[in-house]
Design a protein around this motif. Structure first.
Motif, mmCIF file in Angstrom:
data_model
loop_
_atom_site.group_PDB
_atom_site.id
_atom_site.type_symbol
_atom_site.label_atom_id
_atom_site.label_comp_id
_atom_site.label_asym_id
_atom_site.label_seq_id
_atom_site.Cartn_x
_atom_site.Cartn_y
_atom_site.Cartn_z
ATOM 1 N N MET A 78 0.836 -1.183 0.000
ATOM 2 C CA MET A 78 0.000 0.000 0.000
ATOM 3 C C MET A 78 0.880 1.245 0.000
ATOM 4 S SD MET A 78 -3.119 -0.917 2.622
ATOM 5 C CE MET A 78 -3.633 0.779 2.618
ATOM 6 N N GLY A 79 0.461 2.229 -0.813
ATOM 7 C CA GLY A 79 1.184 3.492 -0.859
ATOM 8 C C GLY A 79 0.650 4.463 0.175
ATOM 9 N N SER A 80 1.447 5.427 0.495
ATOM 10 C CA SER A 80 1.038 6.412 1.492
ATOM 11 C C SER A 80 -0.080 7.332 1.000
ATOM 12 C CB SER A 80 2.245 7.250 1.922
ATOM 13 O OG SER A 80 2.791 7.915 0.794
ATOM 14 N N LEU A 81 -0.321 7.364 -0.313
ATOM 15 C CA LEU A 81 -1.374 8.217 -0.871
ATOM 16 C C LEU A 81 -2.515 7.428 -1.514
ATOM 17 C CD1 LEU A 81 0.829 11.045 -2.454
ATOM 18 C CD2 LEU A 81 -0.299 11.023 -0.219
ATOM 19 N N ASP A 82 -2.634 6.174 -1.150
ATOM 20 C CA ASP A 82 -3.723 5.352 -1.701
ATOM 21 C C ASP A 82 -5.066 6.035 -1.507
ATOM 22 O OD1 ASP A 82 -1.952 3.410 -2.454
ATOM 23 O OD2 ASP A 82 -2.533 1.959 -0.927
ATOM 24 N N GLY A 83 -5.846 6.098 -2.573
ATOM 25 C CA GLY A 83 -7.183 6.662 -2.502
ATOM 26 C C GLY A 83 -7.250 8.175 -2.608
ATOM 27 N N LYS A 84 -6.115 8.858 -2.624
ATOM 28 C CA LYS A 84 -6.107 10.313 -2.738
ATOM 29 C C LYS A 84 -6.250 10.720 -4.211
ATOM 30 C CE LYS A 84 -5.355 11.064 1.620
ATOM 31 N NZ LYS A 84 -6.387 11.591 2.478
ATOM 32 N N ILE A 85 -6.925 11.837 -4.438
ATOM 33 C CA ILE A 85 -7.135 12.363 -5.784
ATOM 34 C C ILE A 85 -6.263 13.607 -5.933
ATOM 35 C CG2 ILE A 85 -8.813 13.256 -7.451
ATOM 36 C CD1 ILE A 85 -9.317 10.332 -6.513
ATOM 37 N N ALA A 86 -5.387 13.595 -6.933
ATOM 38 C CA ALA A 86 -4.452 14.700 -7.137
ATOM 39 C C ALA A 86 -4.631 15.324 -8.511
ATOM 40 C CB ALA A 86 -3.014 14.213 -6.994
ATOM 41 N N ILE A 87 -4.544 16.638 -8.550
ATOM 42 C CA ILE A 87 -4.432 17.378 -9.807
ATOM 43 C C ILE A 87 -2.994 17.861 -9.894
ATOM 44 C CG2 ILE A 87 -4.952 19.575 -10.930
ATOM 45 C CD1 ILE A 87 -7.814 19.324 -10.042
ATOM 46 N N VAL A 88 -2.385 17.660 -11.057
ATOM 47 C CA VAL A 88 -1.053 18.208 -11.327
ATOM 48 C C VAL A 88 -1.149 18.943 -12.657
ATOM 49 C CG1 VAL A 88 1.394 17.728 -11.693
ATOM 50 C CG2 VAL A 88 0.074 16.275 -10.136
ATOM 51 N N THR A 89 -0.868 20.239 -12.633
ATOM 52 C CA THR A 89 -0.907 21.005 -13.875
ATOM 53 C C THR A 89 0.455 20.932 -14.562
ATOM 54 O OG1 THR A 89 -0.270 23.093 -12.825
ATOM 55 C CG2 THR A 89 -2.629 22.576 -12.903
ATOM 56 N N GLY A 90 0.426 21.094 -15.872
ATOM 57 C CA GLY A 90 1.670 21.082 -16.639
ATOM 58 C C GLY A 90 2.288 19.716 -16.763
ATOM 59 N N THR A 91 1.466 18.703 -17.088
ATOM 60 C CA THR A 91 1.960 17.325 -17.155
ATOM 61 C C THR A 91 2.226 16.866 -18.589
ATOM 62 O OG1 THR A 91 -0.326 16.600 -16.992
ATOM 63 C CG2 THR A 91 0.986 16.521 -14.982
ATOM 64 N N SER A 92 2.580 17.776 -19.459
ATOM 65 C CA SER A 92 2.948 17.353 -20.811
ATOM 66 C C SER A 92 4.423 16.976 -20.884
ATOM 67 C CB SER A 92 2.641 18.456 -21.835
ATOM 68 O OG SER A 92 3.412 19.615 -21.559
ATOM 69 N N ARG A 93 5.226 17.476 -19.923
ATOM 70 C CA ARG A 93 6.668 17.206 -19.934
ATOM 71 C C ARG A 93 7.297 17.690 -18.626
ATOM 72 N NH1 ARG A 93 8.719 22.607 -22.118
ATOM 73 N NH2 ARG A 93 6.799 23.602 -22.421
ATOM 74 N N GLY A 94 8.552 17.400 -18.490
ATOM 75 C CA GLY A 94 9.370 17.980 -17.431
ATOM 76 C C GLY A 94 8.947 17.675 -16.007
ATOM 77 N N ILE A 95 9.018 18.710 -15.181
ATOM 78 C CA ILE A 95 8.768 18.576 -13.746
ATOM 79 C C ILE A 95 7.371 18.051 -13.467
ATOM 80 C CG2 ILE A 95 8.544 19.874 -11.591
ATOM 81 C CD1 ILE A 95 10.815 21.688 -12.653
ATOM 82 N N GLY A 96 6.377 18.506 -14.226
ATOM 83 C CA GLY A 96 5.000 18.057 -14.019
ATOM 84 C C GLY A 96 4.857 16.554 -14.175
ATOM 85 N N VAL A 97 5.533 15.992 -15.183
ATOM 86 C CA VAL A 97 5.494 14.540 -15.383
ATOM 87 C C VAL A 97 6.159 13.837 -14.207
ATOM 88 C CG1 VAL A 97 6.307 12.628 -16.828
ATOM 89 C CG2 VAL A 97 5.374 14.676 -17.898
ATOM 90 N N GLY A 98 7.292 14.362 -13.752
ATOM 91 C CA GLY A 98 7.984 13.759 -12.606
ATOM 92 C C GLY A 98 7.142 13.781 -11.346
ATOM 93 N N ILE A 99 6.465 14.897 -11.097
ATOM 94 C CA ILE A 99 5.589 14.992 -9.928
ATOM 95 C C ILE A 99 4.443 13.996 -10.047
ATOM 96 C CG2 ILE A 99 3.947 16.484 -8.713
ATOM 97 C CD1 ILE A 99 5.826 18.862 -9.531
ATOM 98 N N ALA A 100 3.840 13.929 -11.226
ATOM 99 C CA ALA A 100 2.741 12.976 -11.447
ATOM 100 C C ALA A 100 3.199 11.550 -11.197
ATOM 101 C CB ALA A 100 2.187 13.132 -12.867
ATOM 102 N N HIS A 101 4.378 11.196 -11.679
ATOM 103 C CA HIS A 101 4.898 9.835 -11.481
ATOM 104 C C HIS A 101 5.119 9.536 -9.997
ATOM 105 C CE1 HIS A 101 6.566 9.148 -15.829
ATOM 106 N NE2 HIS A 101 5.300 9.541 -15.812
ATOM 107 N N GLU A 102 5.655 10.488 -9.257
ATOM 108 C CA GLU A 102 5.884 10.279 -7.822
ATOM 109 C C GLU A 102 4.563 10.076 -7.080
ATOM 110 O OE1 GLU A 102 8.780 9.810 -6.120
ATOM 111 O OE2 GLU A 102 9.715 9.805 -8.099
ATOM 112 N N LEU A 103 3.564 10.867 -7.431
ATOM 113 C CA LEU A 103 2.248 10.713 -6.797
ATOM 114 C C LEU A 103 1.620 9.371 -7.160
ATOM 115 C CD1 LEU A 103 0.891 14.333 -7.308
ATOM 116 C CD2 LEU A 103 1.472 13.264 -5.122
ATOM 117 N N LEU A 104 1.732 8.981 -8.418
ATOM 118 C CA LEU A 104 1.210 7.677 -8.834
ATOM 119 C C LEU A 104 1.939 6.547 -8.111
ATOM 120 C CD1 LEU A 104 0.815 8.435 -12.624
ATOM 121 C CD2 LEU A 104 -1.042 7.711 -11.106
#
Length: 131
Positions: A1-27
């Protein structure tokens, strides 16, 4: 189980770069991630090899410069997922300039660029603000 299981996150700017990295970490931590960018994409980039991430994510279109688009985007996420637990406002940018004094005063006011009378401090503050 992850520490953020069940949480809903919005990440803006997920076409490339930092936004993609943040999205991957949250996932990776178990969150469901709804990304957005100005142009349509089939999915958040880099989900190959992670079928569970693909099931817990979506990539939508939203121009962060248009508050009507932002309102519609947020409402779509809430309508689909019931709530938003995490918001990462990653999208955006600054006027490219090597020195803060090169940025027109109006743009400084709009962007909230920190001010200083000292040339070095002004440049350091600007670059820290821009990152």
């Amino acid at each position: 189980m992850g520490s953020l299981d069940g949480k809903i996150a919005i990440v803006t700017g997920t076409s490339r770069g930092i936004g993609v990295g943040i999205a991957h970490e949250l996932l990776d931590a178990g969150a469901t991630v709804i990304g957005c960018a100005r142009k349509p994409l089939d999915a958040i980039p880099g989900l190959d090899g992670h079928p569970d991430w693909a099931q817990r994510s979506a990539q939508l279109v939203c121009d962060q410069g248009d508050y009507h688009a932002i309102n519609a985007f947020v409402q779509q996420v809430v309508d689909t997922h019931g709530r938003i637990d995490i918001l990462v406002n990653n999208a955006g940018g600054t006027v490219p300039a090597p020195h803060a004094e090169d940025i027109p005063e109006l743009v400084q006011k709009i962007q909230g660029t920190p001010r200083s009378d000292d040339d070095y401090e002004r440049s350091v503050l600007f670059h820290a603000f821009a990152v």
